[in-house]
Each structure stands twice: as structure tokens, then as C-alpha cells.
Design a protein around this motif. Structure first.
Motif, PDB file in Angstrom:
ATOM      1  N   LEU A  52      37.867   9.071 -27.442  1.00  0.00           N
ATOM      2  CA  LEU A  52      39.101   8.893 -26.920  1.00  0.00           C
ATOM      3  C   LEU A  52      40.259   8.180 -27.598  1.00  0.00           C
ATOM      4  CD1 LEU A  52      38.039   8.523 -22.983  1.00  0.00           C
ATOM      5  CD2 LEU A  52      39.152  10.425 -24.119  1.00  0.00           C
ATOM      6  N   ALA A  53      39.872   7.136 -28.343  1.00  0.00           N
ATOM      7  CA  ALA A  53      40.709   6.393 -29.138  1.00  0.00           C
ATOM      8  C   ALA A  53      41.033   7.117 -30.415  1.00  0.00           C
ATOM      9  CB  ALA A  53      40.050   5.088 -29.424  1.00  0.00           C
ATOM     10  N   GLY A  54      40.133   8.213 -31.092  1.00  0.00           N
ATOM     11  CA  GLY A  54      40.318   8.816 -32.106  1.00  0.00           C
ATOM     12  C   GLY A  54      40.864  10.039 -31.968  1.00  0.00           C
ATOM     13  N   SER A  55      41.083  10.578 -30.856  1.00  0.00           N
ATOM     14  CA  SER A  55      41.539  11.988 -30.653  1.00  0.00           C
ATOM     15  C   SER A  55      42.902  12.073 -30.854  1.00  0.00           C
ATOM     16  CB  SER A  55      41.148  12.541 -29.235  1.00  0.00           C
ATOM     17  OG  SER A  55      41.841  13.608 -29.078  1.00  0.00           O
ATOM     18  N   GLU A  56      43.635  13.126 -31.516  1.00  0.00           N
ATOM     19  CA  GLU A  56      44.999  13.551 -31.620  1.00  0.00           C
ATOM     20  C   GLU A  56      45.607  14.043 -30.517  1.00  0.00           C
ATOM     21  OE1 GLU A  56      46.834  12.422 -34.002  1.00  0.00           O
ATOM     22  OE2 GLU A  56      45.028  11.909 -35.463  1.00  0.00           O
ATOM     23  N   GLY A  57      44.609  14.618 -29.412  1.00  0.00           N
ATOM     24  CA  GLY A  57      45.175  15.004 -28.183  1.00  0.00           C
ATOM     25  C   GLY A  57      44.648  14.585 -27.009  1.00  0.00           C
ATOM     26  N   LEU A  58      45.213  15.182 -25.683  1.00  0.00           N
ATOM     27  CA  LEU A  58      45.195  14.339 -24.453  1.00  0.00           C
ATOM     28  C   LEU A  58      44.778  15.385 -23.598  1.00  0.00           C
ATOM     29  CD1 LEU A  58      47.968  11.673 -23.913  1.00  0.00           C
ATOM     30  CD2 LEU A  58      45.490  11.290 -24.442  1.00  0.00           C
ATOM     31  N   CYS A  59      43.782  14.996 -22.708  1.00  0.00           N
ATOM     32  CA  CYS A  59      43.498  16.109 -21.605  1.00  0.00           C
ATOM     33  C   CYS A  59      44.286  16.022 -20.308  1.00  0.00           C
ATOM     34  CB  CYS A  59      41.862  15.998 -21.236  1.00  0.00           C
ATOM     35  SG  CYS A  59      41.441  17.199 -20.089  1.00  0.00           S
TER      36      CYS A  59
ATOM     37  N   ALA B 142      55.423  12.515 -23.032  1.00  0.00           N
ATOM     38  CA  ALA B 142      55.182  13.673 -23.634  1.00  0.00           C
ATOM     39  C   ALA B 142      53.698  13.864 -24.214  1.00  0.00           C
ATOM     40  CB  ALA B 142      56.124  13.833 -24.813  1.00  0.00           C
ATOM     41  N   GLY B 143      52.784  12.658 -23.929  1.00  0.00           N
ATOM     42  CA  GLY B 143      51.327  12.834 -24.408  1.00  0.00           C
ATOM     43  C   GLY B 143      51.635  12.185 -25.802  1.00  0.00           C
ATOM     44  N   GLN B 144      52.432  11.595 -26.636  1.00  0.00           N
ATOM     45  CA  GLN B 144      52.309  11.262 -27.887  1.00  0.00           C
ATOM     46  C   GLN B 144      51.835   9.711 -27.839  1.00  0.00           C
ATOM     47  OE1 GLN B 144      56.222  12.886 -29.976  1.00  0.00           O
ATOM     48  NE2 GLN B 144      56.540  11.927 -27.986  1.00  0.00           N
TER      49      GLN B 144
ATOM     50  N   LEU C 106      43.567  16.886 -17.576  1.00  0.00           N
ATOM     51  CA  LEU C 106      42.603  16.340 -16.492  1.00  0.00           C
ATOM     52  C   LEU C 106      42.426  15.207 -16.198  1.00  0.00           C
ATOM     53  CD1 LEU C 106      40.509  19.475 -16.474  1.00  0.00           C
ATOM     54  CD2 LEU C 106      42.386  19.367 -15.396  1.00  0.00           C
ATOM     55  N   TRP C 107      42.719  14.119 -17.164  1.00  0.00           N
ATOM     56  CA  TRP C 107      42.400  12.676 -17.236  1.00  0.00           C
ATOM     57  C   TRP C 107      43.405  12.144 -16.252  1.00  0.00           C
ATOM     58  CZ3 TRP C 107      42.668   9.700 -22.274  1.00  0.00           C
ATOM     59  CH2 TRP C 107      42.125   8.162 -21.846  1.00  0.00           C
ATOM     60  N   ARG C 108      43.033  11.438 -15.464  1.00  0.00           N
ATOM     61  CA  ARG C 108      44.039  10.894 -14.323  1.00  0.00           C
ATOM     62  C   ARG C 108      45.070   9.770 -15.281  1.00  0.00           C
ATOM     63  NH1 ARG C 108      42.086   7.948  -9.362  1.00  0.00           N
ATOM     64  NH2 ARG C 108      44.145   8.547  -8.591  1.00  0.00           N
ATOM     65  N   ALA C 109      44.590   9.473 -16.156  1.00  0.00           N
ATOM     66  CA  ALA C 109      45.374   8.261 -16.987  1.00  0.00           C
ATOM     67  C   ALA C 109      46.745   8.892 -17.180  1.00  0.00           C
ATOM     68  CB  ALA C 109      44.627   7.835 -18.339  1.00  0.00           C
ATOM     69  N   VAL C 110      46.925  10.394 -17.508  1.00  0.00           N
ATOM     70  CA  VAL C 110      47.956  10.677 -17.933  1.00  0.00           C
ATOM     71  C   VAL C 110      48.854  10.760 -16.636  1.00  0.00           C
ATOM     72  CG1 VAL C 110      47.004  11.965 -19.807  1.00  0.00           C
ATOM     73  CG2 VAL C 110      47.344  13.203 -17.806  1.00  0.00           C
TER      74      VAL C 110
ATOM     75  N   LEU D 206      39.397  16.424 -25.336  1.00  0.00           N
ATOM     76  CA  LEU D 206      39.932  15.531 -26.241  1.00  0.00           C
ATOM     77  C   LEU D 206      41.324  16.343 -26.611  1.00  0.00           C
ATOM     78  CD1 LEU D 206      37.026  14.239 -28.529  1.00  0.00           C
ATOM     79  CD2 LEU D 206      38.239  13.237 -26.696  1.00  0.00           C
ATOM     80  N   GLY D 207      41.932  17.177 -25.769  1.00  0.00           N
ATOM     81  CA  GLY D 207      42.844  17.978 -25.973  1.00  0.00           C
ATOM     82  C   GLY D 207      42.460  19.543 -26.156  1.00  0.00           C
TER      83      GLY D 207
END
Length: 461
Positions: A335-342, A320-322, A344-348, A422-423
Motif C-alpha cells: 500500500l505504501a509502494g503503489s502508485e494508485g489507490l482503490c 484527487a488521490g495524489q 473501496l478503501w475507506r481511507a479515501v 492497488l488501483g
């Protein structure tokens, strides 16, 4: 370093943070730097520049890492910009110059604002961290997730354990038995439903669930040994932190885990192995008998003065991206301080390829580029019909430092990265077809005659 020598830098917050971490007074640090205490006071208040010559002395005398110059309070101007872009501040029209002046004049005030804003969720729709979680994460980041005293004690203990044999788990179990009269026992899951570890003082047993794999059993034994043998060293770190009771317990748990991991992966040996293998996570797993997530955690802690590793950050996410874990370490990555995720980032997308490494080179709006690797992990095995927890662990470093990594082979880390944000709430890229909502603080624009790639059109710079 050479390109900084002839520059002047306002970095009072970094100098103050270094001095406090070393436990020095302004007088003590000033004497070692051969400057007056009043001049040091002006530097810390950003009323005098940190010259290149003084920067060199800081490096020579105290092992100051120039990468800390990028670790601005509140994430620097970019971090403040993201937060002040919230619609609640739209009428204030605070520009970048004012943000820079704020950071220079009152860095702790800016950091306090950032923590308070993040603690209430930032209005971004993401679930806010609890007060205890935010408080604990803040103190870990102040230490940059490196606790030199614990590393040294764990390294000494690991050397002792190696003398008893090559099997670390067996050596830990034997030490618990001989020195502390505690027997380690593997218990059937039916006996310990819902538990992975339990201390039974009546039976003098440390009971471990059979659900734990070998790496987790070793960690559990080391964790309990830390509770006994590293208690004083850990309390010496926890007490001065002045945390709320829940945060204090969370911080103590983090430090116990830190010590346990340092016993499994002693600093000097681990760093040598990292450099010899090109930070090959899967090879390091086999060499140290650890899990992927344990190795990833350890990579964020390599901040020893004079023997630093690559500055990794880490996040752990679910489908869920949490985010359930975030460590910036020495990287100061947004990227470590953001509250959201993109998206388009392959990590997700790691969940689409369970157990496989996902490599990515990404570029943020501020122009910073990051090389990241991600892989799914399952913290424990569920019984048939039960919930099988699954997370993606993501680690990364600045692209400029990734060329030594085995995982980066075949990737041009000097090239352009995939543009991500960053989201959506904190991203102002205008033509992203993946956008799910407008960014904070940007007025929406509507046209009956045109339709762009994104359904959300807004004012942009």
C-alpha cells in the motif's frame, strides 16, 4: 521465530542489506557468525540457503529483524508482477518462476528495474515522481526510515531541554537565544506573506508566522536547532548516499525534520507511551504536544534494534488521490509502494468526515491483510479567502499485529478484510463494479450477449 528454525530461506538481499547498514565487511560479519567468508558470500548471492540456525545467530548477534525477510527488492514477486503486467511486456510472457529466479540471482538488478519503471510513471496513467523525489524516497526506504544516530543525539538533547522546564517550545527558544544568539519571534502574517518560517541573520531572528499552531512552532524551533547542532551527524548520513543535488537537499530536509520530531518525541519515552496507550494517536498528540501528522510520521521510524515498535507505513493523499508522502518503514506494505489507490478503501473517504478517524481492515490480492486508520489534516491555516490545504494521512500495520492497538478495539482483526486493490491499473479482481479501467497487460474481452458487473471484462487467471 520458532516456525523458521527448521526451514531454509534464500534471503541474500536481506543479509547483505543488514551487513552494509552495520558497516561490516564480509570477513567481519563472517567472523561474528562463526562461518567462512566464502560461505557468507554464497548466502548473499542466494547460492546457499540461510538456515534456521544461522538466522538465530543473526538475530542474537546483530538484532536482525525477521520481518526484513518480507522486504524483498522491488516489492518481491508481487511487485515485479504488477510492473511486468504492463502492456509493453505482454509478449514476453514472464511467469512467476522466472521472477523468483530474477530476484534470487540479481536482486539489485530487479530493484533497479523497479525504480526506473516507477520513475517514468509505469505507464499507469499516474503522474510520475520527479527523479529527485524517487531518488530521495529510495534512500529513505533503504534506511527503513530509521536513523539510530540521529535518534540518540535527539534523545540526549531532549533530556537536556527537559532540565530547563516543562515547556519544550520555551526551552528550545531559550537554547537558541543563549547558545546561538538567535531570538525566536512570532510575526504577523502581513509581514511574512507566503512564508511560515524565515531566518533573518541580520536581525539574529528566527521568525515564525502567526499562522503556525503550537505544535508547528515547536517543530520549527527544533528544526532550526537541528540545522545548527545536528549538522555534522546529518552530513555523515547524506554524503555517502551519493545523490543528485536536488535529491541531496531533499534528503537533508527529511533528516532535519526527523531530528526535530525526535526531539519532540524522544525514542524511548515515545515508544513507552505507544505501548502503554495502545498506539492511541490522539492521546499521543496531547501527551507530546504534537500534531496528528507528526505522530503518524514518528510511528514509521520505530526501528531501534532491541526496542522496535509496530511496523507502520504511512501515505498522505489529497482529494484527487495524489500521494505527496509515502513511507514503508519496516512494514514492506504494498500500500505504501503503489502508485494508485482503490476507491473501496475507506481511507479515501476520510475527506467526507474531516477530523474523524476512519478505521478499516483490508485484504489485498496477494492475501495480505492490513489494519489502517486515516484522518484529514490541514498543515497550515489560510487567511480568509485563501486556499485551505487539506490532506488525508493514512497509517497502517499488518492485521496480525494490530490487536494491541487502541483503534482496533471492537474490530476482529483476525477476520476477513474488505477486498481492495492497488488501483485499477494494478488490480486484477474481475467483478468489481467500481472499476474505472482494465488492468495493465490483460487483454480486453467483449460480448454482445452479456454484460457483467463491470464494464471492463478481461482475461484473468
Amino acid at each position: 521465530m520458532a516456525d523458521r528454525v527448521n526451514q531454509k530461506l534464500f534471503a541474500g538481499h536481506a543479509v547483505r542489506r543488514l551487513r552494509r547498514r552495520l558497516g561490516l565487511s564480509q570477513l567481519g560479519m563472517a567472523e561474528q557468525l562463526a562461518i567462512s567468508p566464502s560461505y557468507l558470500n554464497l548466502i548473499e548471492r542466494n547460492q546457499r540457503a540461510l538456515t534456521g540456525a544461522l538466522l538465530l545467530r543473526l538475530t542474537q548477534e546483530f538484532g536482525f529483524d525477521t520481518r526484513e525477510l518480507g522486504a524483498d527488492p522491488a516489492g518481491g514477486v508481487e511487485g515485479l508482477r504488477r510492473r511486468l503486467a504492463d502492456a509493453r511486456f505482454a509478449d514476453l510472457e514472464i511467469d512467476r518462476d522466472e521472477m523468483s529466479e530474477w530476484l534470487a540471482a540479481a536482486p539489485r538488478g530487479a530493484e533497479a528495474f523497479a525504480r526506473a519503471f516507477d520513475a517514468i510513471g509505469g505507464g499507469g496513467g499516474a503522474a510520475p515522481e520527479s527523479d529527485a523525489v524517487a531518488e530521495t524516497r529510495a534512500v529513505i526506504e533503504r534506511w527503513k526510515n530509521h536513523f539510530a544516530g540521529l535518534d540518540e543525539a535527539a534523545e540526549a538533547l531532549a533530556d537536556e531541554l527537559r532540565l530547563t522546564g516543562g515547556d519544550l517550545y520555551a526551552a528550545l527558544a531559550e537554547r537558541l537565544r543563549v547558545k546561538h544568539s538567535l531570538h525566536v519571534r512570532i510575526m504577523p502574517v502581513e509581514v511574512m506573506p507566503g512564508l511560515l518560517r524565515r531566518l533573518d541573520m541580520h536581525a539574529r531572528q528566527l521568525q515564525l508566522s502567526e499562522l503556525l499552531d503550537s505544535a508547528s512552532r515547536t517543530f520549527a524551533a527544533a528544526y532550526h536547532l537541528a540545522q545548527i547542532e545536528a549538522r555534522d551527524a546529518i552530513e555523515a548520513i547524506v554524503r555517502p548516499a551519493d545523490l543528485s543535488r536536488p535529491a541531496e537537499r531533499m534528503f537533508r530536509r527529511h533528516l532535519l525534520g526527523y531530528f526535530a520530531a525526535a526531539v519532540m518525541m524522544p525514542y524511548a519515552r515515545f515508544l513507552r507511551a505507544c505501548e502503554a496507550t495502545g498506539y492511541d494517536v490522539e492521546l499521543l498528540q496531547r501527551r507530546f504536544g504534537a500534531g496528528f501528522e507528526q505522530i503518524a510520521h514518528r510511528l514509521t521510524t520505530l526501528g531501534r534494534v532491541g526496542a522496535r515498535g509496530l511496523p507502520f507505513f504511512l501515505i498522505r493523499i489529497d482529494r484527487a488521490g495524489q500521494m505527496s508522502k509515502r513511507y514503508a518503514g519496516l512494514s514492506a506494505s504494498p500500500l505504501a509502494g503503489s502508485e494508485g489507490l482503490c476507491p473501496l478503501w475507506r481511507a479515501v473517504a476520510a475527506f467526507d468526515r474531516p477530523g474523524r478517524l476512519m478505521r478499516d481492515l483490508v485484504e489485498l490480492e496477494d492475501g495480505s491483510r492490513w489494519f489502517t486508520i486515516a484522518r484529514t489534516v490541514q498543515p497550515s491555516i489560510a487567511r480568509e479567502g485563501g486556499i485551505r490545504a487539506e490532506f488525508a494521512v493514512v497509517i497502517g500495520v499488518a492485521a496480525t499485529q494490530a490487536n494491541v492497538m487502541a483503534a482496533a478495539r471492537g474490530i476482529d482483526v483476525s477476520g476477513q478484510g474488505a477486498p481492495i486493490g492497488l488501483g485499477c491499473a494494478d488490480c486484477s479482481r474481475p467483478d468489481c463494479p467500481q472499476r474505472s479501467g482494465p488492468p495493465h497487460g490483460r487483454a480486453l474481452q467483449f460480448s454482445e450477449r452479456e454484460r457483467g458487473l463491470s464494464a471492463w471484462t478481461f482475461e484473468h487467471d
